[in-house]
Write a protein that holds these residues in place. Sequence first.
Motif, mmCIF file in Angstrom:
data_model
loop_
_atom_site.group_PDB
_atom_site.id
_atom_site.type_symbol
_atom_site.label_atom_id
_atom_site.label_comp_id
_atom_site.label_asym_id
_atom_site.label_seq_id
_atom_site.Cartn_x
_atom_site.Cartn_y
_atom_site.Cartn_z
ATOM 1 N N ASP A 10 19.437 34.529 72.797
ATOM 2 C CA ASP A 10 18.261 33.979 73.475
ATOM 3 C C ASP A 10 17.213 35.071 73.674
ATOM 4 O O ASP A 10 17.415 36.012 74.450
ATOM 5 N N ASN A 11 16.082 34.956 72.943
ATOM 6 C CA ASN A 11 14.966 35.899 73.080
ATOM 7 C C ASN A 11 13.758 35.228 73.728
ATOM 8 O O ASN A 11 12.616 35.554 73.425
ATOM 9 N N SER A 12 13.997 34.297 74.611
ATOM 10 C CA SER A 12 12.907 33.555 75.234
ATOM 11 C C SER A 12 12.083 34.450 76.149
ATOM 12 O O SER A 12 12.576 35.422 76.718
ATOM 13 N N GLU A 13 10.779 34.097 76.285
ATOM 14 C CA GLU A 13 9.870 34.896 77.112
ATOM 15 C C GLU A 13 8.915 33.987 77.872
ATOM 16 O O GLU A 13 8.514 32.921 77.385
ATOM 17 N N ASP A 14 8.524 34.447 79.057
ATOM 18 C CA ASP A 14 7.536 33.757 79.871
ATOM 19 C C ASP A 14 6.151 34.332 79.541
ATOM 20 O O ASP A 14 5.920 35.535 79.666
ATOM 21 N N LEU A 15 5.227 33.448 79.104
ATOM 22 C CA LEU A 15 3.887 33.892 78.695
ATOM 23 C C LEU A 15 2.827 33.595 79.755
ATOM 24 O O LEU A 15 1.642 33.772 79.498
ATOM 25 N N PRO A 71 11.726 40.235 68.755
ATOM 26 C CA PRO A 71 13.049 39.748 69.160
ATOM 27 C C PRO A 71 14.167 40.714 68.815
ATOM 28 O O PRO A 71 14.080 41.490 67.863
ATOM 29 N N ASN A 72 15.215 40.640 69.600
ATOM 30 C CA ASN A 72 16.421 41.427 69.379
ATOM 31 C C ASN A 72 17.420 40.568 68.617
ATOM 32 O O ASN A 72 17.913 39.563 69.136
ATOM 33 N N LYS A 73 17.765 40.949 67.406
ATOM 34 C CA LYS A 73 18.660 40.143 66.583
ATOM 35 C C LYS A 73 20.113 40.214 67.033
ATOM 36 O O LYS A 73 20.958 39.499 66.503
ATOM 37 N N ASP A 74 20.403 41.056 67.983
ATOM 38 C CA ASP A 74 21.781 41.178 68.468
ATOM 39 C C ASP A 74 22.084 40.216 69.605
ATOM 40 O O ASP A 74 23.225 40.167 70.077
ATOM 41 N N GLU A 81 26.306 31.359 81.095
ATOM 42 C CA GLU A 81 25.013 32.033 81.032
ATOM 43 C C GLU A 81 25.138 33.516 80.713
ATOM 44 O O GLU A 81 24.222 34.119 80.153
ATOM 45 N N GLN A 82 26.281 34.102 81.081
ATOM 46 C CA GLN A 82 26.434 35.548 80.892
ATOM 47 C C GLN A 82 26.659 35.939 79.444
ATOM 48 O O GLN A 82 26.602 37.112 79.091
ATOM 49 N N PHE A 83 26.913 34.940 78.596
ATOM 50 C CA PHE A 83 27.189 35.240 77.198
ATOM 51 C C PHE A 83 25.940 34.980 76.361
ATOM 52 O O PHE A 83 25.699 33.870 75.908
ATOM 53 N N ASN A 84 25.148 36.039 76.177
ATOM 54 C CA ASN A 84 23.914 35.941 75.399
ATOM 55 C C ASN A 84 24.037 36.761 74.122
ATOM 56 O O ASN A 84 23.067 37.309 73.625
ATOM 57 N N ASP A 85 25.259 36.831 73.618
ATOM 58 C CA ASP A 85 25.488 37.601 72.394
ATOM 59 C C ASP A 85 25.824 36.655 71.249
ATOM 60 O O ASP A 85 25.768 35.430 71.399
ATOM 61 N N TYR A 121 5.884 28.968 78.378
ATOM 62 C CA TYR A 121 7.164 29.600 78.102
ATOM 63 C C TYR A 121 7.528 29.443 76.638
ATOM 64 O O TYR A 121 7.406 28.358 76.066
ATOM 65 N N LEU A 122 7.966 30.521 76.014
ATOM 66 C CA LEU A 122 8.429 30.521 74.635
ATOM 67 C C LEU A 122 9.947 30.527 74.623
ATOM 68 O O LEU A 122 10.583 31.462 75.102
ATOM 69 N N LYS A 123 10.519 29.465 74.076
ATOM 70 C CA LYS A 123 11.967 29.393 73.901
ATOM 71 C C LYS A 123 12.296 29.821 72.473
ATOM 72 O O LYS A 123 11.859 29.214 71.511
ATOM 73 N N ASP A 124 13.085 30.874 72.359
ATOM 74 C CA ASP A 124 13.463 31.397 71.049
ATOM 75 C C ASP A 124 14.964 31.684 71.072
ATOM 76 O O ASP A 124 15.411 32.687 71.628
ATOM 77 N N GLN A 125 15.760 30.790 70.478
ATOM 78 C CA GLN A 125 17.221 30.934 70.472
ATOM 79 C C GLN A 125 17.740 30.948 69.036
ATOM 80 O O GLN A 125 18.712 30.297 68.699
ATOM 81 N N ARG A 126 17.054 31.740 68.185
ATOM 82 C CA ARG A 126 17.425 31.820 66.772
ATOM 83 C C ARG A 126 18.500 32.853 66.498
ATOM 84 O O ARG A 126 19.014 32.947 65.394
#
Length: 929
Positions: free
Chosen positions: A889-894, A883-886, A726-730, A796-801
């Motif tokens: 996972d850019n997911s957000e709770d709406l 979103p941050n391209k770096d 989980e700690q690796f979101n890069d 919830y928006l899941k965005d893992q692009r």
Amino acid sequence: MHKNVAVKSFLLVICIAFISILSGFTEQKNLNDPIDDKNFVEVSQVDSSEQELQLKIKYDFKKNDPIMILNSDQLKCINIDHLEKLIGQKNIGINWDENKLTLNLSDFSKTSDDDSFTIDITSKVPFSLNVTDITGDLLADNSFNVRDDDDDDDEETEIDENSDDHFYDDPQEQDNQEWEEIDRLTISKGKTINYDTDGLHEKVTPILYFGALEYAQQDLSLQQAQMKKPSDNLTAPNSALEILVERRKESDLIYHYTNTYGDSELTQSGRKGSHENFSTTNLFDYSSKDKIENKPRLSSLGNNLSDNPVKTYDYHLYKKEDPLTHKTMQRLTYRQSYEKYEVEITTTQRFDNDNKIVVSTSFKNTGELDIPSFSGYNFRDITFHIDKKNSDNSNPAMEDPVMRSMGASRGVIAFSKNFQNHIEFNLNGFPRAPYAWGLGTVTESSHVNEPYDYPWGNKIKYPNLATLYAASFTDLNDVGLKGNNLPIGTHFFQKGANDPDDTKFDAGLTMHTKNHVLPKDKSVSMTYGISLVRELKHQIVFNLDHDTAETRPAIIHNGEKDIPLKISWKDKSGDNEDIYYSIDRSTEFLKLKSKVTNTNKDKFNFLEINVPIEKLQPGPHDLELYLKNDRKIQSKTIHYHFKILSPEDMMPQVTIDSPSQLTSMENPFDLQNSTLIFNGTWHSLKSKSVHLEYQIDDEKTNNIFTNKVNSKPEKNHRWAIKILLEQFNDLKTHQITFRLIDEEDSTKNGTEIFYFKHGVGNVEIFSPANIHFGTINLPSNTDRYVKPRVNNDHIYLKDQRGEQATPLRINLEVRGFEFEKPFLDSEEVPEHGDNPNLSPDDSDDGSIDSTKTFVPSVIWKDQLIPKDTEQNVTKVEIYQTSPNKDIWDNSEDLTNILKNNLVLKIPKEASKNPGSYVSHWTWTATDAL
């Protein structure tokens, strides 16, 4: 141009009546909530008995409400009544399809002293449980009652053999294309071998078929075969030798040498078809009231009597040309069921390149529930006949064969003095060999003087013989004769030969899989091989007392000068034998020994030999051996595969089998989640004890195991671990280094590196299936303003692009409300909205009255949104992402965005038809650029 990349619709419910609030409890999918403070859950074992396990769950929720989701394939084993009394029925949501149990602990936490509770597991089976919070964060992952396979010597003899990490693989499921279904029994033929003996020419062909030979010869349909009285057992994978004898002045003769009771079409007993050969499961034991631990009651198939609670049905027969041998394979599938348990059994027969028959049987759970304790069985009778007669020409009295060891724990040789053939059962030479095998099969005499149903019983020791069994196994943990290591030719038993009361023995084999939980849609399988060998006067039967293969070579240490081997042969014509060998075919065959005396022409002869290897280089090699007697008759050639170790091979070795064997910095594994499950093997030829560890990049080292005693240095041993990432979101490439280290000398270690990188994921919107607005009172000539009640539910928006992430525009379409059902005259509208009749899921017929509708006004951030009256919909943009391209996972709770900004204006006209109304809302995510 806007591109639609995600769509999510859901249902809203509003009740027009009096003022009351109806709050729905909705189970969520896995979500990620990017908040730094972590929730905490700890699961520990409190108590354990023979029939029950009690677990304690301690929790501390900091991010959000105390709602946890228990995920387990054995969910039905949890005592729900206990939880309802403890937490309250209204605070529990169950999803049997997804094996999820959702607990709302808000009320319980107010009265609990230490924020903990217990759950009872009502079955003493291996139990796995993981716990997530409402956002999908994994908080705990535990297994209990798990058998320690590392302490099981028999499990470590072959790494693929029904092991935990391979148990549910079904090799037959990977081979399910281009099979042709047929409705009649048929015969498949192997390669024909030509023999000349006593002036006659013989053509010998192995054949395979299902059920009885005579029915297959008649091309009987499956339905006709089942209607025979007693019914033919179609599940029997049978085989025989078809021998055509060519005669010059007379017509040719065809004989069939069969090896199982029933193929003789015995008329005296009135039994036809195949009987003691069948496959089955332990489902019958679930119907038994007097269960015996580790000794499940079994039922054969046979007539499938109407009073048998286990039903067998849905037979299908298939054929297909083997692309390797171009011979016809056959496959039979059928199902067994008891109540909600159902298993599909698939048996495939085929010829290999050596004209041997390979039989694979798989058991797949096709029922509604996991099977908490499962084992699959193959029973095989061995009785010799020549064209419906015994090999001593008697009929119908049967002749039981002599059963001897093949040596090296490989299996059994069965032969008869008058049969002129023998059959070999290779029970250990396949990746998924039977977990246990023993002698005997299911006949009436199997149960004589036995306290328990066959195959369970007590061991018996006879003088001058190997350990025998009045039944094949004492219980499920007894592997029978597997691993016996008896020399080739060792006599197991011959019926009545050693004890006048020895009538309980029946020549045959019984084998079964390892007892395990069998989850839904998962499989377990076992495979064995059969060799049908023709014995002629002018033929040498030659065997090697060692079990190797190109993929499983014997290990030879560097510096060894020769290889000691044990051989056996039977030669009815020659007086002495010459032994020839060749290694890697680099030279012609050389004579190893000359004029070895053939001391007994009617029995096997045994000899120990030494093959020189001093000049060979390290690496894999192939040794070939054959015999030639003084009459110039030559035996078949036997292969012995071995590997000479190099100095590097002497170091500890660790390998990764899954999730991928081939990764590199340039070609990393494409990681699409935050968890990796590894399976692999290790071995160390010189270490007394070892430990296995892993390290992610340059972080701290973690132990997989320590101080592991290396009791079998020559064997491969399994290892497995789940690693959370989980700690690796890069978007960088990371490496996990696995090291196997000698405990006494840390400089001796083996290393394997696994590379991974987050790949491009997708966009998805998660929302509750239902949002309840409650029950609303509409006095005449008065509009009402209402807000959605989203308490424990999340949008919830899941965005893992990852690096391909672009801004998204999140839109919501609010449709008009349609009348669902009126209030019943007899029901009292609840003050607090807890009447189940208000739920759309409980409507009388699920119908919607489209003539009674209203379109609410939508107010977003205090602004009235124009409505499209023609389409009966209002569209509102509620959010735009940045979103941050770096990062991956850019997911957000709406959720709070919706709760804090959306208001519906309910028109006063809706009060004309009090009742329950529903509206379908749709979320869309489109490119904002």
